[in-house]
Design a protein around this motif. Structure first.
Motif, PDB file in Angstrom:
ATOM      1  N   THR A  87       2.986  44.396  -8.766  1.00  0.00           N
ATOM      2  CA  THR A  87       4.276  44.048  -9.369  1.00  0.00           C
ATOM      3  C   THR A  87       5.314  43.715  -8.304  1.00  0.00           C
ATOM      4  N   LEU A  88       5.361  44.499  -7.240  1.00  0.00           N
ATOM      5  CA  LEU A  88       6.307  44.226  -6.160  1.00  0.00           C
ATOM      6  C   LEU A  88       6.022  42.880  -5.505  1.00  0.00           C
ATOM      7  N   ARG A  89       4.740  42.554  -5.383  1.00  0.00           N
ATOM      8  CA  ARG A  89       4.389  41.257  -4.800  1.00  0.00           C
ATOM      9  C   ARG A  89       4.810  40.126  -5.724  1.00  0.00           C
ATOM     10  N   TYR A  90       4.725  40.353  -7.010  1.00  0.00           N
ATOM     11  CA  TYR A  90       5.213  39.348  -7.965  1.00  0.00           C
ATOM     12  C   TYR A  90       6.723  39.160  -7.814  1.00  0.00           C
ATOM     13  N   TYR A  91       7.477  40.267  -7.716  1.00  0.00           N
ATOM     14  CA  TYR A  91       8.921  40.163  -7.508  1.00  0.00           C
ATOM     15  C   TYR A  91       9.240  39.439  -6.198  1.00  0.00           C
ATOM     16  N   ALA A  92       8.358  39.579  -5.213  1.00  0.00           N
ATOM     17  CA  ALA A  92       8.602  39.005  -3.890  1.00  0.00           C
ATOM     18  C   ALA A  92       8.245  37.531  -3.800  1.00  0.00           C
ATOM     19  N   THR A  93       7.502  37.010  -4.781  1.00  0.00           N
ATOM     20  CA  THR A  93       7.044  35.627  -4.689  1.00  0.00           C
ATOM     21  C   THR A  93       7.338  34.798  -5.933  1.00  0.00           C
ATOM     22  N   HIS A 116       3.960  43.826 -16.400  1.00  0.00           N
ATOM     23  CA  HIS A 116       4.937  44.187 -17.432  1.00  0.00           C
ATOM     24  C   HIS A 116       4.949  45.694 -17.703  1.00  0.00           C
ATOM     25  N   ARG A 117       3.834  46.342 -17.456  1.00  0.00           N
ATOM     26  CA  ARG A 117       3.794  47.802 -17.605  1.00  0.00           C
ATOM     27  C   ARG A 117       4.645  48.471 -16.529  1.00  0.00           C
ATOM     28  N   VAL A 118       4.470  48.044 -15.290  1.00  0.00           N
ATOM     29  CA  VAL A 118       5.248  48.615 -14.187  1.00  0.00           C
ATOM     30  C   VAL A 118       6.729  48.248 -14.342  1.00  0.00           C
ATOM     31  N   THR A 119       6.998  47.018 -14.748  1.00  0.00           N
ATOM     32  CA  THR A 119       8.382  46.583 -14.947  1.00  0.00           C
ATOM     33  C   THR A 119       9.091  47.462 -15.967  1.00  0.00           C
ATOM     34  N   ALA A 120       8.419  47.741 -17.083  1.00  0.00           N
ATOM     35  CA  ALA A 120       9.016  48.601 -18.106  1.00  0.00           C
ATOM     36  C   ALA A 120       9.288  49.992 -17.562  1.00  0.00           C
ATOM     37  N   ALA A 121       8.374  50.500 -16.736  1.00  0.00           N
ATOM     38  CA  ALA A 121       8.552  51.837 -16.165  1.00  0.00           C
ATOM     39  C   ALA A 121       9.748  51.874 -15.213  1.00  0.00           C
ATOM     40  N   ILE A 122       9.892  50.845 -14.386  1.00  0.00           N
ATOM     41  CA  ILE A 122      11.021  50.807 -13.454  1.00  0.00           C
ATOM     42  C   ILE A 122      12.335  50.613 -14.206  1.00  0.00           C
ATOM     43  N   THR A 304      14.553  44.849 -11.244  1.00  0.00           N
ATOM     44  CA  THR A 304      14.935  44.501  -9.869  1.00  0.00           C
ATOM     45  C   THR A 304      16.326  45.025  -9.530  1.00  0.00           C
ATOM     46  N   ALA A 305      17.200  45.143 -10.535  1.00  0.00           N
ATOM     47  CA  ALA A 305      18.519  45.754 -10.298  1.00  0.00           C
ATOM     48  C   ALA A 305      18.362  47.225  -9.946  1.00  0.00           C
ATOM     49  N   VAL A 306      17.468  47.905 -10.649  1.00  0.00           N
ATOM     50  CA  VAL A 306      17.189  49.322 -10.351  1.00  0.00           C
ATOM     51  C   VAL A 306      16.659  49.455  -8.923  1.00  0.00           C
ATOM     52  N   LEU A 307      15.710  48.597  -8.554  1.00  0.00           N
ATOM     53  CA  LEU A 307      15.137  48.659  -7.206  1.00  0.00           C
ATOM     54  C   LEU A 307      16.198  48.368  -6.143  1.00  0.00           C
ATOM     55  N   HIS A 308      17.032  47.377  -6.409  1.00  0.00           N
ATOM     56  CA  HIS A 308      18.108  47.067  -5.452  1.00  0.00           C
ATOM     57  C   HIS A 308      18.992  48.285  -5.227  1.00  0.00           C
ATOM     58  N   ASN A 309      19.388  48.944  -6.308  1.00  0.00           N
ATOM     59  CA  ASN A 309      20.254  50.115  -6.166  1.00  0.00           C
ATOM     60  C   ASN A 309      19.540  51.252  -5.447  1.00  0.00           C
ATOM     61  N   LEU A 310      18.289  51.465  -5.778  1.00  0.00           N
ATOM     62  CA  LEU A 310      17.510  52.507  -5.098  1.00  0.00           C
ATOM     63  C   LEU A 310      17.549  52.298  -3.592  1.00  0.00           C
ATOM     64  N   LEU A 311      17.388  51.061  -3.159  1.00  0.00           N
ATOM     65  CA  LEU A 311      17.364  50.761  -1.728  1.00  0.00           C
ATOM     66  C   LEU A 311      18.768  50.830  -1.121  1.00  0.00           C
ATOM     67  N   GLN A 312      19.785  50.445  -1.890  1.00  0.00           N
ATOM     68  CA  GLN A 312      21.160  50.542  -1.389  1.00  0.00           C
ATOM     69  C   GLN A 312      21.589  51.998  -1.249  1.00  0.00           C
ATOM     70  N   PHE A 313      21.191  52.846  -2.190  1.00  0.00           N
ATOM     71  CA  PHE A 313      21.496  54.276  -2.081  1.00  0.00           C
ATOM     72  C   PHE A 313      20.897  54.842  -0.797  1.00  0.00           C
ATOM     73  N   LYS A 314      19.725  54.346  -0.429  1.00  0.00           N
ATOM     74  CA  LYS A 314      19.038  54.826   0.777  1.00  0.00           C
ATOM     75  C   LYS A 314      19.499  54.097   2.030  1.00  0.00           C
ATOM     76  N   ARG A 315      20.406  53.123   1.844  1.00  0.00           N
ATOM     77  CA  ARG A 315      20.899  52.291   2.940  1.00  0.00           C
ATOM     78  C   ARG A 315      19.743  51.584   3.664  1.00  0.00           C
ATOM     79  N   GLU A 316      18.767  51.166   2.893  1.00  0.00           N
ATOM     80  CA  GLU A 316      17.619  50.468   3.454  1.00  0.00           C
ATOM     81  C   GLU A 316      17.967  48.992   3.637  1.00  0.00           C
ATOM     82  N   GLU A 317      17.753  48.490   4.814  1.00  0.00           N
ATOM     83  CA  GLU A 317      18.082  47.101   5.101  1.00  0.00           C
ATOM     84  C   GLU A 317      17.176  46.150   4.324  1.00  0.00           C
TER      85      GLU A 317
END
Length: 373
Positions: A87-93, A116-122, A304-317
């Motif tokens: 799923t992450l690779r799909y978001y990346a490409t 779509h299963r992973v997307t629903a979970a995230i 992807t909004a959830v993932l973005h926030n998760l990474l921003q909370f962690k200050r991940e570049e």
């Protein structure tokens, strides 16, 4: 009678021969080799391809693993970590799911179901990771972070919309998704804070919908109308209706304090532009377009909004761009394609009178004194 029985017997034999032949000719089921990308790539290569660093990917897996596990390993079921990486690779490409299936060593239908299963979970984590400041402490902290950008007071969020390209959904209302630039899209409204964290998102309106229409119908607007956030304001562009809690730039500036107001407002509002650029560059599927059914587009945007926030909370570049990703245009042009400037709302047409008294008071009582400090 005997002839009839002989005919039936011959037909049964022919059917048996056909079924036997079908079994012989049926292609054998082949299980493709599944590579262990988590172990295969080093940290930088992993982040480039999956847009998360390994530690963040494992933390995310801990949050959703229970929703991805199968009850058995029957039929060589896909493990939770492999579902997540697919799923992450799909978001990346943004690649087609046949390509994603080859990447993960599974069939296209299996890749489709896994994504779509992973997307629903995230996406189900949205209440945990997408939060608007509600408590007095959170509101004050958010206002101070915005104030530190350009000294604009009482700002609780920067508001704007961006377009995510989709394929035609078909049906009688398909053309409502065609935006002013001529392509099919979903008009996504977001509010962010000074740290480029999404605090509110609305991802369900067709591309032809005006930004003002989306905000007027939103729960966040209703909360502001009820006075939930006291004197807090949002900064936005001129596409919105004049409201006491929305600070838009002046079209004409005549005094030093008005110039100072505009400069401060634009610099503060720039956070939402930067957010959209980072969000789409971090997850290129948003910039390149979603080639899935409309009902599956909305969860992908939220996930992807959830993932973005998760990474921003962690200050991940934001990881480096994937050199293997074939872009139809430079990133700046792709991001600009999602920006559709709205015409000024009719309510703002006679701005010379400045019918927003809160803004006028802010200019006269705050920015006028600020220029001398």
């Amino acid at each position: 009678m005997q002839d009839a029985l002989n005919y039936i017997f011959e037909e049964d034999n022919a059917l048996d021969d056909f079924e036997n032949m079908e079994r012989i000719l049926r292609a054998p089921r082949i299980f493709q080799t599944r590579r262990n990308y988590f172990e295969e790539y080093d940290e930088k290569a992993f982040a480039t391809r999956f847009r998360l660093y390994k530690r963040s990917a494992m933390e995310l897996l801990d949050l959703i693993e229970s929703k991805l596990e199968f009850t058995s390993d029957r039929n060589n079921s896909l493990s939770p970590i492999n579902q997540l990486l697919l799923t992450l690779r799909y978001y990346a490409t943004g690649s087609h799911q046949l390509t994603m299936g080859d990447f993960a060593g599974v069939s296209r239908p299996t890749a489709n179901r896994a994504i779509h299963r992973v997307t629903a979970a995230i996406a189900s984590l949205n209440k945990k990771f997408i939060r608007f400041p509600e408590t007095p402490e959170d509101i004050r902290k958010t206002q101070m972070e915005f104030y530190n950008i350009a000294k604009f007071p009482n700002v609780i969020g920067a508001l704007d919309c961006t377009h995510v390209k989709i394929i035609s959904p078909g049906g009688n209302h398909a053309e409502t998704f065609r935006n002013r630039k001529g392509y099919m899209s979903i008009n996504v409204q977001a509010v962010c804070n000074a740290r480029l964290i999404i605090s509110d998102i609305v991802a369900r309106w067709p591309g032809s919908t005006h930004d003002e229409r989306i905000f007027s119908a939103s729960r966040r607007n209703a909360m502001f109308e009820l006075g939930t956030y006291n004197h807090s304001v949002l900064v936005a562009d001129s596409g919105y209706m004049n409201r006491s809690y929305i600070m838009m730039p002046l079209d004409r500036v005549q005094t030093a304090e008005e110039t100072l107001y505009n400069e401060s407002q634009i610099r503060t509002r720039n956070t939402i532009e930067r957010l959209f650029g980072m969000w789409k560059r971090r997850f290129p599927v948003l910039g390149l377009g979603l080639h899935v059914h409309l009902k599956n587009c909305l969860p992908i945007i939220v996930a992807t909004a959830v993932l973005h926030n998760l990474l921003q909370f962690k200050r991940e570049e934001c990881p480096p761009d994937d050199p293997a990703l074939e872009l139809p245009a430079p990133w700046e042009a792709i991001i600009e394609q999602g920006r559709i400037r709205q015409q000024r709302h009719p309510d703002n047409a006679r701005e010379v009178r400045d019918i927003n008294p809160v803004r006028r008071k802010l200019i006269n009582n705050y920015f006028k004194t600020l220029q001398y400090s």
